[in-house]
Each structure stands twice: as structure tokens, then as C-alpha cells.
Design an enzyme around this catalytic site. Structure first.
Site, mmCIF file in Angstrom:
data_model
loop_
_atom_site.group_PDB
_atom_site.id
_atom_site.type_symbol
_atom_site.label_atom_id
_atom_site.label_comp_id
_atom_site.label_asym_id
_atom_site.label_seq_id
_atom_site.Cartn_x
_atom_site.Cartn_y
_atom_site.Cartn_z
ATOM 1 N N HIS A 1 0.774 -1.188 0.031
ATOM 2 C CA HIS A 1 0.080 0.119 0.131
ATOM 3 C C HIS A 1 0.887 1.257 -0.004
ATOM 4 O O HIS A 1 0.877 2.151 -0.687
ATOM 5 C CB HIS A 1 -0.990 0.234 1.338
ATOM 6 C CG HIS A 1 -1.822 1.228 1.373
ATOM 7 N ND1 HIS A 1 -3.298 1.049 1.371
ATOM 8 C CD2 HIS A 1 -1.510 2.332 1.788
ATOM 9 C CE1 HIS A 1 -3.711 2.369 1.576
ATOM 10 N NE2 HIS A 1 -2.797 3.110 1.928
ATOM 11 N N GLU A 2 1.973 1.330 0.813
ATOM 12 C CA GLU A 2 2.691 2.298 1.052
ATOM 13 C C GLU A 2 3.485 2.592 -0.080
ATOM 14 O O GLU A 2 4.035 3.702 -0.548
ATOM 15 C CB GLU A 2 3.443 2.579 2.290
ATOM 16 C CG GLU A 2 2.724 2.527 3.693
ATOM 17 C CD GLU A 2 1.696 3.520 3.552
ATOM 18 O OE1 GLU A 2 2.097 4.799 3.099
ATOM 19 O OE2 GLU A 2 0.709 3.581 4.129
#
Length: 338
Positions: free
Chosen positions: A40-41
Site C-alpha cells: 500500500h505504502e
């Protein structure tokens, strides 16, 4: 974070599949959550870099994760794009794992993949809720920013809805069972408190930041400027006397290098003033002390330059042309008046 996941998932899974399998599955879930957060990051980081932002760090911790990057050149469009790719990444992982779990049918592998699909689906949905500090809140901020042209107001608007999920979660997970005469488990209460405190503090900080941005937007940067004149680093110090404004040494591209060190200037022998370049007498300037301002973001970028360089003086350019210098005392006085 991994230990907390094992503590929450391990006992219930062990009751069904045995201690070894149950806690092994819990460890896999913990690692899968960590990797899902990092994916996600990483999506945020890669997209931010594609827009020319400098990414400082990617963090995964007890609260989930965050990506820190230099956003001084951000626009509503780039901010929305950077925000949305994180949840989309989790949604793709969820779909892939769900399809694989369906194909496998039954068994431990299918159960694990189903669990990973559920976790990523939950991450995607949670992060798309329309309130800061979640990605959905950043999308709301970008939309309001694009409409109003006021990022500070947009951040405040996106911050208040961030408190809504906190109330919903606490009432649903803790309040409803108590009203029904049931006591929620200690692990459920712990998890709820952690999530709620993260969301509430993040929303509160976003509202404060938005109000601070609003104050900054009221700064009249041109009124803070002191006249300055650029002098090329290879020009002789004898030319300094012809300048009517504060001299700033610049390189061949016009980038400010520093002010004149008057002690060093006085040490130049009179017979050498025509042959000594001004590059020999500038005061040391910290990195980031010069800023080229973007129209519409002048105040924010000016304050960012003071904060990042820790300098008491910042050289200001617009479109590569030196406009003057600003002293921190004048900025503080203007902020106090606002």
C-alpha cells in the site's frame, strides 16, 4: 504489530486447527498484513516519485503505515492520485487472493488466502472512508482544494469527517454489546481503542494543520521582501560598491549561494579588490535557504524553506529571478498580526 496479530488470531484459530497450525496461520496473517501495508505504502511512494516528489521514508508500524514525501509542489490532481493508489493496490491483492482461494476450494491454503483477501479488502474499504488521516480524506481534501483553491480550508473540511468513523466503531464494537447485556472481549476493546485513537488523533491533527495553513495563506509575501541584487560568483568584489540593494552571490544559473560575509570582505587587500571574485567572500548559507516560489503557494513554500533550512534569512526567487530576501523576524511578526 506482528505480536498483536498473533495474540488476536492465534487462540481462536488454534481451537479449530490445533495449536501448531493455528499459531502458524496467525504468524502468516501477521506477515501478510505487514506486506500488504508495505505494498500500500509502496504504491503511494512510487506514484509520488513519478510526480517528481522526493520520498523521505516509508513506514509500517502498529498504526498501519505512512509515506513521507516532499509535497510542496503538489496539486489537487497529484494529491488525489497519490492517495487513491494505496487502497487500489489492496483491492487488487484482495481480488487475486480471493480468486486463488476460490480455485483451491477447501484446506488450510485456501483459508489463508481467504484471510489475506479479507484483510486487504478491509484495508481498501477502511482507507477509502472520506475523512483524514485516511486516504479517502486526502481525496476529499484534493477535491475541495481544487474547487476552493484553498488547501487549508480543504484540510479542515476533510478532517472533521475523520472523527465520524471513530464514533461508529466505538458504538458498534463496544456500545452495542454493552446495551445488549454482553461484554466485549478484552482483545476486541484493545483493538478498538488502538484504531479509534489513531483515527481521532489523525483527524484532530489534520484540522489543526488546516487552520495553520489558513493562517499562512493570509501572509502577504511581497510585503515581507527586502530588496536584493544578485551578483555572479565570478565577478570581482570591486563591483559590490555599485549595487544599490543587498548583494546576494549567485551561481551561473542564478541560484543564490549566500550573502556577503563583511568580515571576509574587509580582509581583502585594497589592491586585490579588482581580482578577487565574490565567491571568496560569501557567508555560509545552509542547504535549502533559497526558494523559488510557486504562484498561489508562496507563503507555504516560504515557511517550509525556513523550517527545512533552519536559516534566519531566506532568498526568494520567482521563475528563477531573484526577488529579494525575507528575514524570519518579519514572518513571525506578520503571523502574530494574523
Amino acid at each position: 504489530m506482528g505480536g498483536l496479530i498473533v495474540f488476536l488470531v492465534g487462540p481462536s484459530t488454534a481451537q479449530v486447527h490445533g495449536t501448531t497450525v493455528g499459531y502458524s496461520v496467525a504468524v502468516i496473517y501477521a506477515l501478510a498484513l505487514l506486506l500488504s501495508v508495505l505494498a500500500h505504502e509502496a504504491a503511494h511512494a512510487i506514484t509520488a516519485r513519478s510526480f517528481g516528489h522526493t520520498v523521505h521514508r516509508v513506514v509500517a508500524d502498529l498504526w498501519g503505515g505512512h509515506t513521507a514525501f516532499e509535497a510542496s509542489r503538489a496539486t489537487p490532481m497529484t494529491s488525489a492520485a497519490i492517495a487513491v493508489v494505496g487502497p487500489l493496490t489492496n483491492a487488487v491483492i484482495a481480488i487475486v487472493c480471493l480468486v486463488a482461494s476460490t480455485v483451491l476450494g477447501v484446506g488450510i491454503p485456501a483459508m489463508v488466502l481467504g484471510g489475506i483477501a479479507f484483510v486487504n479488502g478491509a484495508l481498501a474499504v477502511l482507507n477509502l472512508l472520506p475523512g483524514l488521516p485516511l486516504d479517502g480524506g486526502q481525496i476529499v481534501e484534493a477535491v475541495v482544494w481544487g474547487i476552493t483553491k484553498d488547501q487549508g480550508r480543504a484540510r479542515v473540511v476533510a478532517g472533521y469527517p475523520g472523527r465520524g468513523p471513530v464514533i461508529v466503531v466505538v458504538v458498534a464494537v463496544v456500545g452495542v454489546p454493552l446495551l445488549q447485556g454482553r461484554s466485549p472481549s478484552m482483545s476486541t476493546v484493545l483493538w478498538t481503542v488502538l484504531v479509534a485513537s489513531f483515527l481521532w488523533s489523525g483527524a484532530t491533527q489534520a484540522i489543526r494543520n488546516g487552520r495553520a495553513l489558513g493562517t499562512l495563506s493570509g501572509l502577504d509575501v511581497p510585503s515581507l521582501l527586502e530588496p536584493a541584487a544578485g551578483i555572479a560568483h565570478d565577478r570581482p568584489v570591486s563591483e559590490l560598491t555599485s549595487l544599490r540593494a543587498l548583494p546576494v552571490v549567485v551561481d551561473a544559473a542564478g541560484v543564490p549561494l549566500g550573502l556577503i560575509d563583511h568580515d571576509a570582505l574587509r580582509s581583502v587587500p585594497v589592491q586585490a579588490v579588482g581580482s578577487t571574485p565574490v565567491s571568496a567572500v560569501p557567508a555560509n548559507a545552509p542547504e535549502g535557504w533559497a526558494v523559488d516560489l510557486t504562484p498561489g503557494r508562496e507563503a507555504i513554500e516560504l515557511v517550509n524553506a525556513f523550517q527545512s533550512s533552519r536559516s534566519r534569512i531566506v532568498a526568494v526567487s520567482e521563475g528563477g529571478v531573484l526577488r529579494g530576501i525575507v528575514r524570519v523576524e518579519r514572518v513571525n511578526a506578520a503571523l502574530a498580526r494574523n
